[in-house]
Design a protein around this motif. Structure first.
Motif, PDB file in Angstrom:
ATOM      1  N   VAL A 188      77.012   4.530 -23.821  1.00 60.27           N
ATOM      2  CA  VAL A 188      76.424   5.525 -24.721  1.00 60.27           C
ATOM      3  C   VAL A 188      77.124   5.473 -26.079  1.00 60.27           C
ATOM      4  O   VAL A 188      76.471   5.423 -27.131  1.00 60.27           O
ATOM      5  N   LYS A 189      78.443   5.450 -26.063  1.00 59.23           N
ATOM      6  CA  LYS A 189      79.198   5.451 -27.323  1.00 59.23           C
ATOM      7  C   LYS A 189      78.993   4.158 -28.108  1.00 59.23           C
ATOM      8  O   LYS A 189      78.786   4.189 -29.323  1.00 59.23           O
ATOM      9  N   VAL A 190      79.049   3.040 -27.419  1.00 56.85           N
ATOM     10  CA  VAL A 190      78.885   1.759 -28.110  1.00 56.85           C
ATOM     11  C   VAL A 190      77.474   1.637 -28.675  1.00 56.85           C
ATOM     12  O   VAL A 190      77.288   1.197 -29.810  1.00 56.85           O
ATOM     13  N   MET A 191      76.478   2.042 -27.913  1.00 54.33           N
ATOM     14  CA  MET A 191      75.100   1.957 -28.418  1.00 54.33           C
ATOM     15  C   MET A 191      74.878   2.901 -29.594  1.00 54.33           C
ATOM     16  O   MET A 191      74.118   2.583 -30.505  1.00 54.33           O
ATOM     17  N   ALA A 192      75.540   4.038 -29.578  1.00 54.90           N
ATOM     18  CA  ALA A 192      75.424   4.953 -30.718  1.00 54.90           C
ATOM     19  C   ALA A 192      75.999   4.290 -31.970  1.00 54.90           C
ATOM     20  O   ALA A 192      75.392   4.339 -33.047  1.00 54.90           O
ATOM     21  N   GLU A 193      77.136   3.650 -31.815  1.00 55.67           N
ATOM     22  CA  GLU A 193      77.807   3.032 -32.960  1.00 55.67           C
ATOM     23  C   GLU A 193      77.159   1.725 -33.402  1.00 55.67           C
ATOM     24  O   GLU A 193      76.993   1.482 -34.590  1.00 55.67           O
ATOM     25  N   LYS A 194      76.823   0.887 -32.455  1.00 57.28           N
ATOM     26  CA  LYS A 194      76.382  -0.474 -32.777  1.00 57.28           C
ATOM     27  C   LYS A 194      74.864  -0.618 -32.910  1.00 57.28           C
ATOM     28  O   LYS A 194      74.395  -1.522 -33.582  1.00 57.28           O
ATOM     29  N   ALA A 195      74.119   0.241 -32.220  1.00 55.48           N
ATOM     30  CA  ALA A 195      72.664   0.073 -32.203  1.00 55.48           C
ATOM     31  C   ALA A 195      71.924   1.287 -32.755  1.00 55.48           C
ATOM     32  O   ALA A 195      70.703   1.336 -32.711  1.00 55.48           O
ATOM     33  N   GLY A 196      72.669   2.276 -33.233  1.00 52.45           N
ATOM     34  CA  GLY A 196      72.028   3.435 -33.831  1.00 52.45           C
ATOM     35  C   GLY A 196      71.342   4.366 -32.846  1.00 52.45           C
ATOM     36  O   GLY A 196      70.401   5.069 -33.212  1.00 52.45           O
ATOM     37  N   LEU A 197      71.809   4.390 -31.611  1.00 52.89           N
ATOM     38  CA  LEU A 197      71.219   5.279 -30.611  1.00 52.89           C
ATOM     39  C   LEU A 197      71.546   6.723 -30.980  1.00 52.89           C
ATOM     40  O   LEU A 197      72.709   7.121 -31.001  1.00 52.89           O
ATOM     41  N   ASP A 198      70.507   7.498 -31.291  1.00 48.51           N
ATOM     42  CA  ASP A 198      70.719   8.879 -31.728  1.00 48.51           C
ATOM     43  C   ASP A 198      70.990   9.799 -30.533  1.00 48.51           C
ATOM     44  O   ASP A 198      71.006   9.354 -29.382  1.00 48.51           O
ATOM     45  N   GLY A 237      69.222  12.047 -29.022  1.00 41.00           N
ATOM     46  CA  GLY A 237      68.162  12.046 -28.012  1.00 41.00           C
ATOM     47  C   GLY A 237      68.203  10.787 -27.166  1.00 41.00           C
ATOM     48  O   GLY A 237      68.022  10.833 -25.946  1.00 41.00           O
ATOM     49  N   GLY A 238      68.453   9.662 -27.809  1.00 41.90           N
ATOM     50  CA  GLY A 238      68.566   8.395 -27.089  1.00 41.90           C
ATOM     51  C   GLY A 238      69.780   8.364 -26.181  1.00 41.90           C
ATOM     52  O   GLY A 238      69.736   7.808 -25.081  1.00 41.90           O
ATOM     53  N   GLN A 239      70.862   8.975 -26.645  1.00 38.75           N
ATOM     54  CA  GLN A 239      72.073   9.029 -25.825  1.00 38.75           C
ATOM     55  C   GLN A 239      71.823   9.848 -24.561  1.00 38.75           C
ATOM     56  O   GLN A 239      72.216   9.438 -23.463  1.00 38.75           O
ATOM     57  N   SER A 240      71.153  10.977 -24.720  1.00 42.95           N
ATOM     58  CA  SER A 240      70.804  11.792 -23.550  1.00 42.95           C
ATOM     59  C   SER A 240      69.863  11.025 -22.626  1.00 42.95           C
ATOM     60  O   SER A 240      69.998  11.082 -21.402  1.00 42.95           O
ATOM     61  N   ALA A 241      68.927  10.313 -23.229  1.00 43.73           N
ATOM     62  CA  ALA A 241      67.977   9.522 -22.436  1.00 43.73           C
ATOM     63  C   ALA A 241      68.703   8.431 -21.653  1.00 43.73           C
ATOM     64  O   ALA A 241      68.404   8.205 -20.475  1.00 43.73           O
ATOM     65  N   LEU A 242      69.659   7.758 -22.288  1.00 47.55           N
ATOM     66  CA  LEU A 242      70.412   6.711 -21.594  1.00 47.55           C
ATOM     67  C   LEU A 242      71.197   7.311 -20.429  1.00 47.55           C
ATOM     68  O   LEU A 242      71.234   6.733 -19.337  1.00 47.55           O
ATOM     69  N   ARG A 243      71.781   8.462 -20.641  1.00 53.29           N
ATOM     70  CA  ARG A 243      72.507   9.122 -19.542  1.00 53.29           C
ATOM     71  C   ARG A 243      71.552   9.447 -18.387  1.00 53.29           C
ATOM     72  O   ARG A 243      71.898   9.269 -17.219  1.00 53.29           O
ATOM     73  N   ARG A 244      70.356   9.926 -18.713  1.00 54.80           N
ATOM     74  CA  ARG A 244      69.391  10.252 -17.653  1.00 54.80           C
ATOM     75  C   ARG A 244      68.929   8.997 -16.921  1.00 54.80           C
ATOM     76  O   ARG A 244      68.805   8.998 -15.688  1.00 54.80           O
ATOM     77  N   VAL A 245      68.673   7.931 -17.670  1.00 54.56           N
ATOM     78  CA  VAL A 245      68.281   6.666 -17.035  1.00 54.56           C
ATOM     79  C   VAL A 245      69.388   6.207 -16.094  1.00 54.56           C
ATOM     80  O   VAL A 245      69.133   5.826 -14.945  1.00 54.56           O
ATOM     81  N   MET A 246      70.611   6.258 -16.576  1.00 52.15           N
ATOM     82  CA  MET A 246      71.731   5.798 -15.753  1.00 52.15           C
ATOM     83  C   MET A 246      71.967   6.718 -14.558  1.00 52.15           C
ATOM     84  O   MET A 246      72.374   6.249 -13.495  1.00 52.15           O
ATOM     85  N   ASP A 247      71.697   8.005 -14.706  1.00 47.50           N
ATOM     86  CA  ASP A 247      71.802   8.915 -13.556  1.00 47.50           C
ATOM     87  C   ASP A 247      70.838   8.484 -12.449  1.00 47.50           C
ATOM     88  O   ASP A 247      71.195   8.492 -11.266  1.00 47.50           O
ATOM     89  N   VAL A 248      69.628   8.111 -12.838  1.00 44.59           N
ATOM     90  CA  VAL A 248      68.643   7.643 -11.855  1.00 44.59           C
ATOM     91  C   VAL A 248      69.118   6.332 -11.233  1.00 44.59           C
ATOM     92  O   VAL A 248      69.089   6.162 -10.008  1.00 44.59           O
TER      93      VAL A 248
END
Length: 147
Positions: free
Chosen positions: A108-118, A120-131
């Motif tokens: 989540v942190k690396v994608m926020a920094e390197k890929a511009g994951l905002d 909402g995207g960070q929360s979405a990635l956490r939810r995807v990974m939870d599944v």
């Protein structure tokens, strides 16, 4: 919009540099959680200050991110991808579920920094990974691994 779609909006930046981004993910994981480095026998002898430039760390990081990309692009229909992965992580590598949670936060942190994951995207990635982690847990239980 599906959670995977939110993450995939920024995935092009990851795909453009799988090795660099993947190396960053693993380097941070190992530095923030040194116990995780021991789970990778080929990385055990690498000093903390040498992780970032290590070709093997970058290559494995790329492998991790490519698999994550497959999972994201499957948009939840990932059993055919995830079951073999869970099986090897249980039977061969003996990876406990908590380690997937640790790498999720680094991702989540690396994608926020390197890929511009905002946010909402960070929360979405956490939810995807939870599944994904929940499904790994199910597969672990099926094969009798107490991950």
């Amino acid at each position: 919009m599906h959670d995977a779609e939110l993450v995939l909006k920024c995935w092009g930046g990851v795909e453009a540099d799988f090795e660099g981004t993947g190396g960053e993910v693993l380097t941070r994981l190992f530095k923030q959680h040194p116990e995780t480095q021991k789970l990778f026998p080929k990385f055990v002898g690498i000093a903390s200050n040498e992780l970032a430039g290590n070709a093997a760390v970058k290559a494995h990081g790329a492998t991790v991110l490519k698999k994550l990309g497959e999972l994201l692009k499957a948009r939840g229909d990932h059993a055919a991808i995830l079951k073999p992965l869970a099986t090897t992580h249980a039977n061969t590598h003996k990876i406990a579920l908590n380690n997937f949670r640790l790498i999720t936060e680094v991702l989540v942190k690396v994608m926020a920094e390197k890929a511009g994951l905002d946010a909402g995207g960070q929360s979405a990635l956490r939810r995807v990974m939870d599944v994904v982690i929940g499904d790994i847990d199910t597969y672990y239980k099926e094969i009798g691994f107490a991950g």
